[in-house]
Enzyme design. Structure first.
Site, PDB file in Angstrom:
ATOM      1  N   ASN A  70       0.820  -1.212   0.000  1.00 26.20           N
ATOM      2  CA  ASN A  70       0.000   0.000   0.000  1.00 26.20           C
ATOM      3  C   ASN A  70       0.855   1.263   0.000  1.00 26.20           C
ATOM      4  O   ASN A  70       2.079   1.220   0.112  1.00 26.20           O
ATOM      5  CB  ASN A  70      -0.939  -0.026   1.203  1.00 26.20           C
ATOM      6  CG  ASN A  70      -2.185  -0.848   0.930  1.00 26.20           C
ATOM      7  OD1 ASN A  70      -3.183  -0.352   0.424  1.00 26.20           O
ATOM      8  ND2 ASN A  70      -2.120  -2.143   1.235  1.00 26.20           N
ATOM      9  N   HIS A 100      24.131  -0.068  10.700  1.00 25.16           N
ATOM     10  CA  HIS A 100      25.555  -0.018  11.068  1.00 25.16           C
ATOM     11  C   HIS A 100      25.729  -0.820  12.350  1.00 25.16           C
ATOM     12  O   HIS A 100      24.832  -0.830  13.204  1.00 25.16           O
ATOM     13  CB  HIS A 100      25.990   1.426  11.317  1.00 25.16           C
ATOM     14  CG  HIS A 100      25.921   2.270  10.085  1.00 25.16           C
ATOM     15  ND1 HIS A 100      26.977   2.400   9.208  1.00 25.16           N
ATOM     16  CD2 HIS A 100      24.915   3.019   9.570  1.00 25.16           C
ATOM     17  CE1 HIS A 100      26.625   3.198   8.216  1.00 25.16           C
ATOM     18  NE2 HIS A 100      25.375   3.587   8.414  1.00 25.16           N
ATOM     19  N   THR A 147      11.777  -7.213  15.550  1.00 23.52           N
ATOM     20  CA  THR A 147      13.232  -7.318  15.668  1.00 23.52           C
ATOM     21  C   THR A 147      13.736  -8.740  15.436  1.00 23.52           C
ATOM     22  O   THR A 147      14.923  -8.945  15.208  1.00 23.52           O
ATOM     23  CB  THR A 147      13.679  -6.865  17.073  1.00 23.52           C
ATOM     24  OG1 THR A 147      13.024  -7.692  18.035  1.00 23.52           O
ATOM     25  CG2 THR A 147      13.309  -5.413  17.330  1.00 23.52           C
ATOM     26  N   ARG A 162       5.927  -8.941  20.132  1.00 19.18           N
ATOM     27  CA  ARG A 162       5.785 -10.210  20.859  1.00 19.18           C
ATOM     28  C   ARG A 162       4.508 -10.902  20.378  1.00 19.18           C
ATOM     29  O   ARG A 162       3.565 -10.234  19.940  1.00 19.18           O
ATOM     30  CB  ARG A 162       5.648  -9.958  22.360  1.00 19.18           C
ATOM     31  CG  ARG A 162       6.805  -9.187  22.969  1.00 19.18           C
ATOM     32  CD  ARG A 162       8.010 -10.104  23.214  1.00 19.18           C
ATOM     33  NE  ARG A 162       9.063  -9.414  23.932  1.00 19.18           N
ATOM     34  CZ  ARG A 162      10.349  -9.421  23.591  1.00 19.18           C
ATOM     35  NH1 ARG A 162      10.764 -10.095  22.525  1.00 19.18           N
ATOM     36  NH2 ARG A 162      11.243  -8.776  24.297  1.00 19.18           N
TER      37      ARG A 162
END
Ligand SMILES: CC(C)(COP(=O)(O)OP(=O)(O)OC[C@H]1O[C@@H](n2cnc3c(N)ncnc32)[C@H](O)[C@@H]1OP(=O)(O)O)[C@@H](O)C(=O)NCCC(=O)NCCS
Length: 182
Positions: A70, A100, A147, A162
């Protein structure tokens, strides 16, 4: 700045100008598809990339069939971004493949691919970090920051994301979505 560095920056700027300020503004899905394909971005049949989506460059992008990205998403294709079929990516989602090393003295760059499997649904303004795999049928809630990789059929939410639920494992639908001028 040496000449080679300058030339690289110039080329990068031109590619970005073309993809993100010209192609991304074309009103027609068909015209955008042709332009993206010529830039080495692979789109399966029935898939669409809506207006205002930003890429980091050419290539490094494959999308299966009947999937949708979208408006206003940022797809960082410095490393490979692989998107399966019947994937629905909502507005303003960010997919990142590069960063980095924060503890390296030289601040060295690193790149890790992102893979988004079939039937994944990513909610508005979620962020997917480098190296993540969203398994078959996974759901990412609006605003989540992912993550770590997500197991198939898991629903994840929050920062960091989570597991908050599970999806059924017999998904069968088309995510094709191509409204005019969108
Ligand atoms: C992820 C989502 C699909 C889950 O839907 P659902 O299963 O009906 O969700 P529920 O309301 O039952 O929530 C389940 C739990 O996750 C939490 N949760 C849901 N969405 C959340 C979000 N975006 N951020 C943080 N937590 C969230 C709820 O608070 C709830 O937690 P609780 O059990 O402790 O109360 C939905 O919340 C969502 O984010 N949809 C995306 C909306 C969007 O982007 N729309 C545009 C494209 S169509």
């Amino acid at each position: 700045m040496n000449l080679l560095h300058w030339a690289r920056q110039f080329k990068h700027g031109l590619v970005s100008l073309y993809l993100n300020d010209f192609v991304a503004r074309l009103l027609s899905h068909a015209l955008r598809r042709v332009a993206y394909s010529r830039a080495g971005l692979v789109m399966g049949s029935g898939s669409s990339i809506h207006r205002g989506v930003r890429f980091d460059g050419t290539g490094n992008f494959v999308m299966g069939n009947n999937s949708v990205i979208n408006r206003g998403c940022r797809l960082d294709n410095r490393a490979m971004v692989t998107i399966g079929s019947n994937v629905s990516i909502s507005e303003e989602v960010i997919v990142l493949t590069a960063d980095h090393d924060p503890v390296d003295r030289d601040f060295s760059g690193r790149e890790r691919p992102v893979q988004i499997d079939d039937y994944v649904f990513v909610g508005t303004r979620a962020t997917i970090l480098p190296g993540v795999n969203l398994g078959h049928g996974a759901v990412v809630a609006a605003g989540a920051v992912v993550t770590r990789s997500v197991e198939p059929f898991s629903i994840v939410a929050g920062v960091p994301a989570r597991v908050v639920g599970q999806r059924r494992n017999d998904l069968s639908y088309s995510a094709e979505y191509k409204p005019f001028f969108r």
